[in-house]
Write an enzyme that holds these catalytic residues in place. Structure first.
Site, PDB file in Angstrom:
ATOM      1  N   ASP A 705     139.418 -26.970  -9.928  1.00 21.95           N
ATOM      2  CA  ASP A 705     139.382 -27.389 -11.592  1.00 21.95           C
ATOM      3  C   ASP A 705     140.503 -27.496 -12.214  1.00 21.95           C
ATOM      4  OD1 ASP A 705     138.171 -28.024 -13.768  1.00 21.95           O
ATOM      5  OD2 ASP A 705     136.432 -26.736 -13.864  1.00 21.95           O
TER       6      ASP A 705
HETATM    7  C1  BGC Z   1     135.790 -28.926 -16.306  1.00 29.56           C
HETATM    8  C2  BGC Z   1     135.488 -29.962 -15.152  1.00 29.56           C
HETATM    9  C3  BGC Z   1     136.312 -31.154 -15.291  1.00 29.56           C
HETATM   10  C4  BGC Z   1     137.493 -31.101 -15.631  1.00 29.56           C
HETATM   11  C5  BGC Z   1     138.475 -32.409 -15.911  1.00 29.56           C
HETATM   12  C6  BGC Z   1     137.514 -28.812 -16.671  1.00 29.56           C
HETATM   13  O1  BGC Z   1     137.570 -28.649 -17.795  1.00 29.56           O
HETATM   14  O2  BGC Z   1     135.483 -27.818 -15.960  1.00 29.56           O
HETATM   15  O3  BGC Z   1     134.335 -29.907 -14.777  1.00 29.56           O
HETATM   16  O4  BGC Z   1     135.902 -31.901 -14.359  1.00 29.56           O
HETATM   17  O5  BGC Z   1     137.855 -30.418 -16.620  1.00 29.56           O
HETATM   18  O6  BGC Z   1     138.169 -32.954 -17.114  1.00 29.56           O
END
Ligand code: BGC
Length: 922
Positions: A705
Site C-alpha cells: 500500500d
Molecule cells: C489506500 C489504497 C490505495 C492507495 C493509492 C492508500 O491510501 O489504502 O487502497 O489504493 O492509497 O491511492
C-alpha cells in the site's frame, strides 16, 4: 462497430441495473412501495440534494461527468409528482447550509447537518401527498472509522426528529438509506415507517437505479451482505475496536452471522441474506444427492406473486461440532435466478465440493495439525432466501475424519490470547474460550531457507522482455542481464501522478528508468479503484456503485458484465490494473472503508471479486486485489497489528483472496499498511510466499500500500526497510517520487552491500514484476502491437475542459510570487491565471505549502499550461508544517501562457507560488 469504443449508454444501463438489484428492501408494510403511477411524493432529508455516490478517499475520488441523485431521478419520472413546495423549502435551507466538504483527505464529515422540520410543514406536505420518501445519508472513507455516535453509526437528533414528525403525519413513509455500510436500525421500531430500504451508494447512476425500484419498474432483489444486529455492542468485534496499537480477533471464526446464528440469534434485527421483493417466491427441493466429493441439489424457485422478480437461492451448511467447533451456519453456495414472471419457475442447480466445508485445524486437536479436516458426523444443508429462513434441504454423513488438504503452519500468532469457541450442550451452542496455538518456528529462517540461488549476472546480451514475451528467450536469461542497481530501481514503483504513465494516476511500475526501458520493460500503470477510475488531474471517468451494493446484488453475472465495461475503460485510459476490488471482510460495521468492501462473508466476497476480475480481464486489464490481509480498521491503520488465529485467518480473512486468485486469475495483489501477527504484511513471508504463492499458485506481483511500513521479526515497522519487503516477496514498494535517486531513502543499496539482501531475492521480485507486466496491455502496446481500432478509440479520450477567456496577466520574472489571493484549493476546483515572463526557458514551479492532514493523506495539485498537463504536485499531510514542494513544468516559450491549477482534493494551504527558471534559452 469498433469494439474498443465505450458504449456509454450500455455502461450506464448496466450500472443502473446493478444499483436496482443491489437495493435491499427490509420492510414494506401493506405494499407501501412501489409508488403507484401518478402518486404525489414528498421528499424529506437534505441528502435529496447531496446524494452520496460513494465514500471518500482513494475509493471515492472519481471525477464524474454527472451524478444522478434520488430527487433528480424522481423529478425526471413522468409517473411521479414531486411535492415542489417542499422541495423549495429544502432548496432554500440547503442554500443557507451548504454541504460541508471538510478540509480535504479524510476530513469530510460522515454526515451533514439536517434541516429541522416543523409539524406544520410536515402536516401540509402530508395533506398534499400520497407517500413520503425520507432520505438519510452517510459517507465514510479512509483514515477514519465510524463511531457508535450520533451522525456516524447512529442517527442524529435532527434525523430522529424528522423521522418522528414524518412517520407521525404520513401513513406511507419509505425511508431510504444512502449509506456506505449498515447503520444502527433501532429507530425502525421507534418510528415504524412502512418501508425501509438500503440504497447504499450507487455511483453516478445511483438515483436512476433507486428510481426503478421505487416505481416498481424493477422488483428489489438485493440481499443483506451483513447481519444487522440490534446494537453495535452485539458484534463481538466491537470490544477493542479502535485500539491504536492492536486488534485482537478474539471472536475467531465467529464473524457476522457465524456468530449470531450460533450464539445470539435473538440479537439480530435483520439476518444475513435477507431482503424483500414486491413479489413472493417458493423454493422447493427437487433433488438432493451427495457422494464422496460433492453434494448437489436442485432448487425449483417459483414466482408465486403478481409481478416479475428475481430471487437468490442461498445454501448454508451446519457441520458437526466435532473437536474444532463450528458455526451453526456457513454459506456454501448462492445463485440468483433470472427474472421470473408471475407463475414462472426456474430450476437452480447447486453443486458444492465437500472439501470446501472442511475446517482448518491449527492446534492438532483432530490429530491432523495444519490441515483442512472434514470432521466425521452429520452435515446438514439448509436452503432458502436468507440465513435465518433457510430450511433443511438435505444431509449427508462423513464416516471418519478426512483430511482434504495438508498444509504447513503459516502466519500463526506470536501473542497468546483466548479465542471464542463453540461447544454444543443440551442441543444449544455455548461460548467457550480456548488458548490460541502459537507460531512454532522463525519466519525469518523459513524465508532465508526458501530463497533459491539465481543465475549469475551476465551483462547485457541484447535480450529484451519482448523476446521473453514472444517465447524466444527464457525469463531467467533475460533477468540475468540486468545489473543490481537496475533491479533495485525495478522494485521501486513511482507515483503518485507519475509523468511516466497516464496523468493523475496512482503509480508507475516496471520501466521507471532509462536502464529498465532499455531492456524493453515497459512502464505499467495502476490507479484507484475500486469504484471507478481515479485520475487526479481531473480526467472524467465512470463512477461505479460501492462494494457493499455490488455484493448485495448477489449477482456474479452483473458484477462480471459491469466490470467488463470498467476493464475497457481502464484500457482506454492506458491503465493496466485497477487498485481494487477491496476484499477485506466486514469484521465490524464501524470500519471506515467497509463501503469499498463486500461483506462479512468470505464466500460472497471471493465470488464477487473473482467475477469482477474476469470481467476486466476480458479486455486484458485487471484488478489489484487489496488489502492483503486484515485491513479491518482505519484508525491508526499504519500502526495497528492484527492478532488473529491461523484458523480464523484461513477460514475467514484469506479465503476471498484465494478465490480471487484461483477463480478470478488475479495477478496483482496489494498488501496492507498494518501488521499481521507481529509482521507488517508488506514484509510477511508466510502471507506473501508460503500461502499466496506456495499454496495458491499465485504467479504475479505484490505491491505495498502507498508508503507502507515494513519490519523484520521483533523489529519496529518503518518505511525504509524495503529489503525486508523484497525478502518476503512483496515485489514493489509503492510509491517513490524517483526510483533512481532513492528519493524515499530506502535501505536497499546498503542491505545489498552488507548481505541482508541478495541479488537472488531481487531477481525473484524482478521475475514476478515482469510476469505481471507481460500479462498487461502495456506489453503489446510497447511492442507497437496496438490495433488500429484500439488506437482510434484511445484518441477519443475526452480531454480536460479548457476555457479561454479574458484574463489579467501576472509577471513572474525574477521569481516574483504569483498573486494567489483568489486561488481556490477545494476539491474539484480549478483556478486560471495568465502568466507573463521575459525569459524563454525551462521552468519549475516552487511552492510553500502545508496541510493539517495525516502523513498518508494524498493531496494533489495538477498544473496545466495552455490546457496541457505539465505536472502535478502531490503532498502528504504535513501536520501543519510548511514545506517546499516543486515540480518542473517544462519549457515556457513566447512570453505568455495560461496556467491552470486544479485540485483533486481539498487540504493544501498554499502560502506562496513562484516560478524559477532553471535553464534560460538565448
Ligand atoms: C489506500 C489504497 C490505495 C492507495 C493509492 C492508500 O491510501 O489504502 O487502497 O489504493 O492509497 O491511492
Amino acid at each position: 462497430m469498433n469494439p474498443y469504443k465505450i458504449d456509454w449508454e450500455r455502461y450506464a444501463a448496466l450500472a443502473r441495473q446493478t444499483v436496482a438489484e443491489g437495493c435491499v428492501l427490509l420492510k414494506n408494510d401493506d405494499h407501501a412501495l412501489p409508488i403507484r403511477k401518478g402518486e404525489r411524493v414528498s421528499v424529506f432529508g437534505r441528502i435529496q440534494f447531496d446524494y452520496y455516490k460513494s465514500g471518500t478517499g482513494s475509493g471515492g475520488a472519481v471525477n464524474t461527468r454527472y451524478v444522478i441523485g434520488i430527487l433528480d431521478a424522481l423529478k425526471s419520472c413522468p409517473d411521479v409528482q414531486v411535492n415542489e413546495k417542499l422541495e423549495t423549502v429544502y432548496r432554500d435551507w440547503v442554500a443557507e447550509h451548504p454541504f460541508e466538504k471538510g478540509m480535504g483527505w479524510a476530513q469530510e464529515p460522515w454526515c451533514q447537518e439536517e434541516m429541522p422540520v416543523s409539524a406544520e410543514l410536515v402536516a401540509e406536505a402530508a395533506a398534499e401527498s400520497d407517500i413520503a420518501v425520507v432520505i438519510i445519508g452517510r459517507t465514510a472513507g479512509e483514515d477514519k472509522d465510524n463511531g457508535p455516535t450520533a451522525g456516524s453509526y447512529l442517527l442524529t437528533e435532527a434525523e430522529e426528529q424528522m423521522l418522528e414528525a414524518v412517520c407521525g403525519a404520513f401513513k406511507r413513509v419509505a425511508v431510504l438509506l444512502n449509506v456506505g455500510n449498515i447503520i444502527d436500525m433501532k429507530w425502525v421500531e421507534t418510528y415504524n415507517p412502512a418501508a425501509v430500504m438500503y440504497v447504499w451508494q450507487g455511483g453516478q447512476e445511483g438515483g436512476a437505479g433507486v428510481l426503478d425500484v421505487l416505481t416498481g419498474a424493477v422488483s428489489p432483489s438485493g440481499k443483506l451482505s451483513d447481519t444487522i444486529a440490534i446494537d453495535i455492542a452485539d458484534y463481538p468485534s466491537t470490544e477493542g475496536f479502535g485500539d491504536p496499537v492492536k486488534a485482537v480477533y478474539k471472536e475467531d471464526i465467529y464473524v457476522g452471522y457465524r456468530y449470531f446464528e450460533t450464539f445470539a440469534k435473538d440479537r439480530v434485527m435483520y439476518p444475513f441474506g435477507f431482503g424483500l421483493s414486491y413479489t413472493t417466491f417458493e423454493m422447493e427441493i427437487a433433488g438432493f444427492e451427495a457422494d464422496k466429493d460433492t453434494f448437489k441439489e436442485v432448487v425449483v424457485v417459483k414466482n408465486t406473486g403478481d409481478v416479475p422478480g428475481k430471487e437468490v437461492v442461498q445454501v448454508y451448511v451446519e457441520a458437526p461440532q466435532g473437536k474444532l467447533g463450528k458455526a451453526a451456519r456457513s454459506l456454501c453456495a448462492f445463485k440468483k435466478t433470472a427474472e421470473l414472471k408471475p407463475g414462472e419457475s426456474e430450476a437452480v442447480e447447486i453443486t458444492v465440493e465437500l472439501a470446501k466445508l472442511a475446517s482448518y485445524d491449527d492446534s492438532g486437536v483432530t490429530g491432523h495439525k495444519s490441515a483442512y479436516v472434514l470432521e466425521q458426523g452429520e452435515y446438514k444443508v439448509y436452503t432458502g432466501s436468507c440465513v435465518r429462513c433457510a430450511k433443511e434441504s438435505g444431509s449427508f454423513v462423513i464416516e471418519e475424519d478426512t483430511v482434504t488438504e495438508q498444509l504447513t503452519e503459516a502466519c500463526a500468532p506470536v501473542e497468546p490470547f483466548d479465542r471464542m469457541h463453540a461447544v454444543l450442550e443440551d442441543g444449544a451452542y455455548k461460548i467457550a474460550w480456548e488458548p490460541v496455538p502459537q507460531r512454532t518456528y522463525s519466519m525469518k529462517e523459513r524465508s532465508a531457507a526458501a530463497l533459491e540461488p539465481c543465475a549469475p549476472y551476465t551483462g547485457d546480451k541484447g535480450i529484451k522482455l519482448g523476446d521473453v514475451f514472444d517465447g524466444k528467450a527464457a525469463l531467467d536469461d533475460f533477468i540475468a542481464q540486468i545489473p543490481d542497481e537496475e533491479l533495485i530501481y525495478l522494485v521501486r514503483g513511482e507515483g503518485m501522478n507519475s509523468p511516466k504513465v497516464t496523468p493523475g494516476t496512482g503509480g508507475a511500475m516496471g520501466g521507471v528508468t532509462d536502464g529498465l526501458l532499455h531492456f524493453g520493460i515497459p512502464t505499467a500503470c495502476c490507479s484507484d479503484g475500486p469504484s471507478g477510475i481515479r485520475m487526479d488531474c481531473g480526467t472524467i471517468a465512470f463512477s461505479l456503485p460501492n462494494g457493499t451494493l455490488l455484493a448485495c446484488s448477489f449477482s456474479e453475472e452483473l458484477n462480471e458484465e459491469l466490470f467488463a465495461m470498467q476493464g475497457l475503460e481502464l484500457r482506454k485510459n492506458r491503465i493496466d490494473t485497477l487498485l481494487g476490488p477491496g476484499l477485506n471482510i466486514h469484521r465490524n460495521p464501524m470500519n471506515g472503508r467497509n463501503f469499498e468492501y463486500f461483506s462479512e462473508d468470505p464466500l460472497l466476497t471471493g465470488k464477487m471479486a473473482a467475477a469482477q476480475l474476469r470481467g476486466m480481464q476480458r479486455w486484458g486489464t485487471t484488478g489489484t486485489i487489496k488489502h492483503f490481509a486484515c485491513n479491518n480498521q482505519e484508525f491508526h491503520r499504519t500502526d495497528i497489528d492484527s492478532v488473529v488465529s491461523e484458523r480464523a485467518l484461513r477460514e475467514i480473512y484469506l479465503t476471498a483472496f484465494e478465490t480471487a486468485v484461483k477463480e478470478g486469475g488475479a495477478y496483482f495483489v496489494m498488501s496492507t499498511y498494518g501488521g499481521l501477527n507481529g509482521l507488517w504484511t508488506a514484509g510477511n513471508f508466510d502471507l506473501l510466499t508460503t500461502i499466496l504463492r506456495g499454496e495458491w499458485g499465485f504467479d504475479g506481483a505484490v505491491m505495498t500500500d502507498w508508503w507502507a511500513k515494513i519490519n523484520d521479526e521483533g523489529e519496529e515497522a518503518v518505511r525504509t526497510n524495503v529489503a525486508a519487503m523484497v525478502r518476503a516477496q512483496n515485489d514493489l514498494y509503492m510509491v517513490n517520487a524517483d526510483a533512481k535517486t532513492n528519493s524515499a531513502n530506502d535501505n536497499l543499496p546498503e542491505a545489498l552491500a552488507d548481505g541482508r539482501l541478495t541479488r537472488a531475492a531481487l531477481v525473484r521480485a524482478a521475475k514476478n514484476i515482469c510476469k505481471a507486466i507481460m500479462k498487461s496491455p502495456i506489453m503489446e502496446r510497447s511492442l507497437g502491437r496496438m490495433s488500429d481500432e484500439e488506437r482510434e478509440a484511445a484518441e477519443d479520450t475526452a480531454s480536460e475542459d479548457y476555457v479561454d477567456f479574458d484574463i489579467e496577466y501576472q509577471n513572474i520574472d525574477d521569481e516574483k510570487p504569483l498573486d494567489i489571493s483568489a486561488l481556490n484549493t477545494e476539491k474539484g476546483a480549478s483556478t486560471l491565471y495568465g502568466i507573463r515572463y521575459s525569459k524563454n526557458g525551462v521552468y519549475k514551479l516552487v511552492m510553500r505549502v502545508s496541510s493539517e492532514a495525516s502523513d498518508v493523506a494524498q493531496i494533489p495539485m495538477s498544473i496545466f499550461l495552455d490546457g496541457n498537463l505539465r505536472g502535478m504536485i502531490m503532498i502528504n499531510g504535513t501536520g501543519g508544517e510548511v514545506v517546499t514542494a516543486e515540480q518542473e513544468i517544462g519549457v515556457l516559450f513566447g512570453g505568455t501562457n495560461y496556467l491552470k491549477l486544479y485540485f483533486g482534493q481539498t487540504g493544501m494551504n498554499i502560502e506562496e507560488i513562484k516560478f524559477v527558471c532553471v535553464q534560460a534559452f538565448e
